[in-house]
Structures are given as C-alpha cells and as structure tokens.
Design an enzyme around this catalytic site. Structure first.
Site, PDB file in Angstrom:
ATOM      1  CD  GLN A 107      -4.814  30.788  38.009  1.00 27.76           C
ATOM      2  OE1 GLN A 107      -5.988  30.540  38.240  1.00 27.76           O
ATOM      3  NE2 GLN A 107      -4.376  32.000  37.732  1.00 27.76           N
ATOM      4  CB  ALA A 108      -2.539  27.121  43.997  1.00 34.86           C
ATOM      5  CB  CYS A 109      -7.700  27.140  42.579  1.00 39.21           C
ATOM      6  SG  CYS A 109      -7.646  28.012  40.995  1.00 39.21           S
ATOM      7  N   GLY A 110      -6.237  24.717  40.616  1.00 37.63           N
ATOM      8  CA  GLY A 110      -6.523  23.770  39.545  1.00 37.63           C
ATOM      9  C   GLY A 110      -6.951  24.418  38.248  1.00 37.63           C
ATOM     10  CG  ASN A 152      -9.436  32.055  40.048  1.00 37.28           C
ATOM     11  OD1 ASN A 152     -10.311  32.608  39.381  1.00 37.28           O
ATOM     12  ND2 ASN A 152      -9.260  30.755  40.034  1.00 37.28           N
TER      13      ASN A 152
END
Length: 221
Positions: free
Chosen positions: A159-162, A127
């Site tokens: 990123q995958a988390c937004g 992250n």
C-alpha cells in the site's frame, strides 16, 4: 469494447483516497467500452485529483455539490439519482462506507446513495488495518445484507503507506470486468443475489437445451 457495457449508464463516484488516480483510468476504460459515464466527486477526492481531469475523461461536467441552484432548480441530485443503471463508488473509503451504513445524507454522494433505486457497488480502498477493523467489517456486512450492495475487492498487496495486506482498490481492468459481468449476468436494477448464477436472465437461456430429471433410482444394499 465490452458489449455488456454498451450504452449502460454508470455513475462513477470518487471519495478521498490515493486510489483516485486509478479512477481516472477506470473512467477512460468505461467510456472506451461504450458506457455512458457521469462522475461525482467528494470534497476529499478533489484533494487528490481535479474535477477537470474527470470532466475531460467522461465528457461531462463533474458533480461535486449537493445544493446546486443551477441544476434542475436545485433538485439536480434527484434527477442524478434516477439516471444510472449502476452506481460504482471507486475508491470507497472506510469513512464513506461507515456513513452509508448509518444512512447519512450530508453531501451529494451519500444523498444519491439513499435516493437511488439503482444497484450500488463499492470498491473499497484503505489501509489494511482499517479494512480489518471490526467496525469496517460490520459496516460492509450490514450493507451487503440490508441494502444488497455489491462489494468488489479489496485486493491485497503493498500500500501507499508501506503496509502490506488487504485494502488496495482493484485495478481499473478488474473493475471494468466486474461491471461487464454484472450487466451480462443480471438485468439492470436487479441485484445478482436474486439471480441464478447458472441460468441468468431469460435472454441468456435462448437456444439452450434443458434436461429435467426427478432424480436417480436408488436401492438399499
């Protein structure tokens, strides 16, 4: 095929992150480029992608356990540490980076990192806030300074988390190019920090014409 990667021994290590899916393609591209690849996976990496996938792509059994009685009478990790021309950890999580900086050896990968004399490259993946954290930045700088570790990346983007920012693992093609450049510019086992970025190895100097000068003549106005 990258000529610089032909017959090079690369130990590809995966730690626990969503970027593990990219590592599968990286393994395939390294093999396609002529490299010999062995794979090490942490327990966290196995939660994202199975060892069977990497075994199929590398053509070799995947190493996951430190204490393996079937490997070299239980000392297989030492043989594995001596094998590679380069260890590439991709993805390298903040947790792995911190443990490596502290000199821990509590699983197969961290033991290999301490036992090997081969050059090591980390491809960070985490992250954006974790990457920017002062502790992570300190750990990265310490590894660069104390262990001459190569840090390849991270890239910036969604990123995958937004979140958006630095922390994405480099794409497989970019890491492949980094590996090829590493072997093209430096001898295996010698970090590039100790090499001239212009002259490189003696092999690269063959056929070159060099002019040596003592400098210009200068007169005061």
């Amino acid at each position: 095929m990258h000529l610089a990667l032909s017959q090079k021994k690369i130990l590809l290590a995966l730690t626990g992150g969503i970027a593990c899916y990219k590592a599968a393609d990286l393994c395939r591209q390294l093999k396609k480029s002529g490299a010999e690849v062995r794979v090490v996976m942490s327990a966290g990496a196995q939660a994202f992608i199975t060892p069977l996938t990497l075994q199929a792509l590398s053509g070799r059994p995947v190493h996951t356990e430190l204490l393996d009685s079937a490997a070299e009478a239980g000392m297989g990790h030492i043989e594995l540490a001596k094998w590679p021309d380069l260890i590439l950890v991709a993805p390298a999580t903040a947790h792995l980076i911190a443990r490596y900086q502290q000199g821990l050896a509590d699983d197969l990968l961290t033991t290999l990192l301490l036992a090997t004399e081969a050059p090591v490259a980390l491809a960070p993946a985490m992250n954006q806030a974790m990457w920017r954290h002062p502790a992570t930045q300190r750990n990265v700088q310490d590894l660069r300074a104390l262990c001459k570790v190569h840090i390849w990346g991270p890239a910036e983007g969604e990123q995958a988390c937004g979140d958006v920012g630095p922390g994405r693992m480099l794409e497989p093609a970019e890491l492949l190019a980094q590996c090829a450049a590493f072997f093209a510019q430096g001898e295996p086992g010698v970090p590039n920090e100790y090499r001239s970025p212009v002259l490189g190895s003696a092999l690269q100097m063959q056929g070159m014409r060099v002019v040596i000068t003592a400098g210009p003549t200068r007169e005061a106005i």
